[in-house]
Enzyme design. Structure first.
Site, PDB file in Angstrom:
ATOM      1  N   GLU A 124     -75.451  16.445 -12.630  1.00  0.00           N
ATOM      2  CA  GLU A 124     -76.500  15.873 -13.471  1.00  0.00           C
ATOM      3  C   GLU A 124     -77.884  16.156 -12.873  1.00  0.00           C
ATOM      4  OE1 GLU A 124     -76.403  14.378 -16.475  1.00  0.00           O
ATOM      5  OE2 GLU A 124     -78.569  14.160 -16.352  1.00  0.00           O
ATOM      6  N   THR A 157     -76.917  17.183 -21.606  1.00  0.00           N
ATOM      7  CA  THR A 157     -75.696  17.413 -20.819  1.00  0.00           C
ATOM      8  C   THR A 157     -74.611  18.082 -21.657  1.00  0.00           C
ATOM      9  OG1 THR A 157     -76.195  15.397 -19.636  1.00  0.00           O
ATOM     10  CG2 THR A 157     -74.001  16.273 -19.359  1.00  0.00           C
ATOM     11  N   HIS A 190     -78.778  10.660 -12.682  1.00  0.00           N
ATOM     12  CA  HIS A 190     -79.327  10.677 -14.050  1.00  0.00           C
ATOM     13  C   HIS A 190     -80.702  10.026 -14.070  1.00  0.00           C
ATOM     14  CE1 HIS A 190     -79.699   9.867 -18.370  1.00  0.00           C
ATOM     15  NE2 HIS A 190     -78.843  10.861 -18.518  1.00  0.00           N
ATOM     16  N   ASP A 250     -76.920  20.745 -14.773  1.00  0.00           N
ATOM     17  CA  ASP A 250     -76.811  20.797 -16.235  1.00  0.00           C
ATOM     18  C   ASP A 250     -78.137  21.143 -16.906  1.00  0.00           C
ATOM     19  OD1 ASP A 250     -77.992  18.294 -15.795  1.00  0.00           O
ATOM     20  OD2 ASP A 250     -76.755  17.243 -17.266  1.00  0.00           O
ATOM     21  N   HIS A 251     -79.217  20.560 -16.393  1.00  0.00           N
ATOM     22  CA  HIS A 251     -80.535  20.825 -16.988  1.00  0.00           C
ATOM     23  C   HIS A 251     -81.605  20.350 -16.024  1.00  0.00           C
ATOM     24  CE1 HIS A 251     -80.377  16.557 -17.750  1.00  0.00           C
ATOM     25  NE2 HIS A 251     -79.283  16.715 -18.480  1.00  0.00           N
TER      26      HIS A 251
HETATM   27  C1  GP9 Z   1     -73.673  10.665 -19.702  1.00  0.00           C
HETATM   28  C2  GP9 Z   1     -74.417  11.875 -19.312  1.00  0.00           C
HETATM   29  C3  GP9 Z   1     -75.835  11.851 -19.780  1.00  0.00           C
HETATM   30  O1  GP9 Z   1     -72.373  10.853 -20.061  1.00  0.00           O
HETATM   31  O2  GP9 Z   1     -73.728  13.008 -19.493  1.00  0.00           O
HETATM   32  O3  GP9 Z   1     -76.246  12.867 -20.617  1.00  0.00           O
HETATM   33  P1  GP9 Z   1     -77.781  13.301 -20.725  1.00  0.00           P
HETATM   34  O4  GP9 Z   1     -78.582  12.074 -21.034  1.00  0.00           O
HETATM   35  O5  GP9 Z   1     -78.204  13.886 -19.415  1.00  0.00           O
HETATM   36  O6  GP9 Z   1     -77.815  14.330 -21.813  1.00  0.00           O
HETATM   37 MN    MN Z   2     -77.613  15.437 -18.095  1.00  0.00          MN
END
Ligand code: GP9
Ligand code: MN
Length: 623
Positions: free
Chosen positions: A252, A294, A407, A467-468
């Site tokens: 994350e 994500t 996160h 992820d980003h």
């Molecule tokens: C929660 C997580 C958050 O399951 O994957 O996603 P995001 O807010 O980063 O898109």
């Molecule tokens: Mn994410």
């Protein structure tokens, strides 16, 4: 009249009770009550103009419809931990996975939803008998009043509903556009308004869809055929991971700038830095996600298709056929696990993971929540429990692990016990992020140690990537200060949208830095090559980064980075990728056209559910 009021109240109570059953909390109650009243007023707005003898009957029908809606959602929730959405219905019909166990999903207490019918049905029979007298109570000159009352109910209903929805949108911007947490939406605006918005979005999408004609389809298929024909016969690293376990860890908000960087003499990501030394490290790997965050990152990596122009694929096209990484590995005898210790319905994962071909989805309900940081289970506990599970899995597996602790907004720093001394950044947004990512890195260190302890390290291909991005544009000055960048111009900003990709092969094979640009789209083809799977007949938009002369990273808005240029078509600007010197964008016209064509192809594939057709075409037209 009395019957109508009783029915209205009964429906209201049922909807509130449903909210409670799907985990709605008391803090959401104000918005929920306002929204529910709004929705009910809209539903009841025709009652004043309906003849008395029809009114009780209409109320009864309304009550039955809403009760059935609640019950279907409740059963769906018990199975998928989520609320029904129209695109998902298509998926359920396809997979047919619920049918076997519907009976087990019903609880005795669900009978409570039918209690009001004990009063309503006798009232209905009575009203039917009395209907011959009804005409005495409703004389013609009352019509304007009744119409006015209807309009007033409708208007008040809209005002209430709008206000409830506004409250949700204010607290969670984007939630209504992407629908990433459907149960959260239903908990805050009620089931009726939730379904109204869902239906509106669905109909709008359907109307905007342009079905492709045969010619257009042919062009798309040909594009893949020509692209795949470029795959070299002799490939480097081909099959080095054949038969080994594949573990892909999506971290994350792991943004590239932390790699190798120190603060107050301490490495921010010591474990990743050490892993990089022994791995193939792609230092120009960019974030290609769009509104799906994500979930887009997961999608990119498991399908090698671009995310959607608007919204998230996970929400909009869960019913499509995907010839994905898990499906291909399954054909080779792999068992495929998706692991993420959060609410299973979030980002529609409980529906999308089976659709992507994962055999099992280990979610929040499978993990003991023995250590919670921020949004949920801590990464360390997540990795510990995931390893406890995986060490007992026989045969080769593909484990796709998605972390959570780092996160946004990264503010649970107490849990990290000052493990990273961020000095004067303590308590700032950036300082908090550094602490969070340092924790994520330590957890990854634990995971690597566990793989070694369990004797799995040399039997595993491990890929780790972010992820980003972590730092949003409105914080760009904080990032610029930290990195000593005088002018965080567009070129600099886009160059910092990197997320590292690290692939570790058994025996540290191929370790070293790769500069080829790429993004999430490219991981699947790169991994297929490593796993020894011929991908000539697999429809993928990305390229194998270990066997391509040229690289390319494309963001969903058309920004792209290739080996020579960084180009921002929407802003009419292009730069030399190494120096940052402006470059005449006119010279890149063909390249830009190509990129928009690629994005368009991917969009059309998703809108028209074309993957299977392309796959069959590639199978039947092998060179
Ligand atoms: C929660 C997580 C958050 O399951 O994957 O996603 P995001 O807010 O980063 O898109
Ligand atoms: Mn994410």
């Amino acid at each position: 009249m009395v019957t109508s009021i009783i029915t209205g109240i009964a429906i209201f109570i049922k909807l509130l009770y449903f909210n409670n059953l799907i985990g709605g909390r008391i803090y959401s109650i104000t918005g929920l009550v306002i929204s529910l009243i709004g929705a009910l007023l809209i539903l009841l707005c025709l009652m004043p103009v309906i003849k008395a003898k029809w009114r009780v009957r209409s109320m009864l029908i309304l009550d039955i419809v809403i009760t059935l809606l609640i019950i279907s959602n409740l059963l769906f929730y018990r199975y998928f931990n989520d609320i029904i959405t129209l695109p998902v219905i298509a998926q359920i019909i396809m997979v047919g996975s619920v049918s076997s166990s519907v009976i087990n999903l019903i609880h005795a207490s669900d009978l409570l939803f039918f209690i009001d019918f004990l009063i309503l049905i006798p009232a209905y029979i009575k009203a039917n008998k009395q209907s011959q007298y009804a005409k005495y109570f409703y004389v013609k000159h009352r019509w304007p009043m009744r119409v006015l009352l209807s309009i007033a109910l409708l208007a008040a209903g809209f005002v209430f509903s709008y206000y409830g929805i506004y409250l949700l949108d204010k607290n969670q911007p984007n939630i209504l556009t992407t629908f990433y947490d459907k149960s959260y939406i239903a908990q805050h605006i009620g089931l009726i308004n939730y379904h109204a918005i869902d239906a509106f979005k669905y109909i709008k999408e359907e109307m905007q869809k342009k079905p492709l004609n045969e010619d257009e389809k042919e062009k798309i298929k040909l594009w893949f055929k020509e692209k795949n024909a470029l795959t070299p016969e002799e490939r480097e690293y081909y099959g080095l991971g054949r038969g080994k376990n594949l573990m892909v860890v999506q971290v994350e908000a792991l943004q590239g700038f932390v790699i190798g960087k120190k603060i107050n003499g301490m490495e921010i990501t010591p474990n990743l830095n050490a892993l990089i030394e022994k791995s193939i490290y792609f230092e120009n790997y960019y974030c290609e996600t769009a509104a799906g965050g994500t979930s887009d990152a997961e999608f990119l990596v498991n399908t090698s298709l671009y995310p959607l122009k608007n919204g998230a694929v996970y929400m909009k096209y869960p019913g499509n056929y995907y010839y994905s990484l898990p499906k291909i590995l399954k054909e080779k005898g792999y068992v495929c696990f998706a692991m993420h210790a959060y609410k299973p319905g979030f980002w529609n994962r409980s529906v999308m993971y089976p659709s992507l071909g994962f055999d099992e989805y280990l979610n929040k309900n499978h993990y003991e929540h023995d250590e919670v940081i921020g949004m949920g289970l801590s990464d360390k506990s997540f990795f510990r429990q995931s390893m406890d599970y995986l060490k007992n899995v026989k045969g080769p597996y593909y484990a796709f692990l998605v972390t959570l602790t780092s996160h946004y907004p990264y503010d649970n720093t107490e849990a990290y016990n000052n493990a990273l001394n961020v000095g004067e950044l303590k308590g700032t947004f950036l300082g908090n992020y550094l602490e969070a990512i340092h924790y994520a890195d330590a957890s990854l260190g634990y995971l690597i140690d566990r793989l070694k302890e369990e004797g799995l390290w040399d039997n595993t291909v491990l890929a780790v990537y972010g992820d980003h991005y972590a730092i949003s544009k409105d914080r760009k000055d904080e990032l610029a200060d930290f990195l000593d960048i005088d002018d965080m111009n567009d070129y600099m900003w886009v160059k910092h949208q990197k997320v590292p990709l690290i692939i570790h092969l058994p025996g540290d094979e191929g370790a070293g830095v790769r500069t080829i640009p790429g993004g999430g789209l490219d991981l699947m083809p790169t991994l297929l090559n490593i796993m020894g799977i011929d991908s000539k007949t697999v429809p993928m938009m990305g390229r194998d980064l270990l066997n391509s002369d040229e690289g390319l990273a494309v963001m969903r808005n058309g920004y792209f980075i290739d080996d020579n240029y960084l180009c921002l078509p929407a802003d009419g600007a292009a730069y030399d990728v190494k120096t940052g010197n402006p470059y005449p964008i006119e010279n890149l016209k063909d390249k830009i056209d190509n990129i928009f064509m690629e994005l368009d192809i991917s969009q059309k594939i998703l809108e028209n559910d074309m993957v299977e057709e392309i796959r069959n075409y590639l199978l039947n037209n092998k060179e």
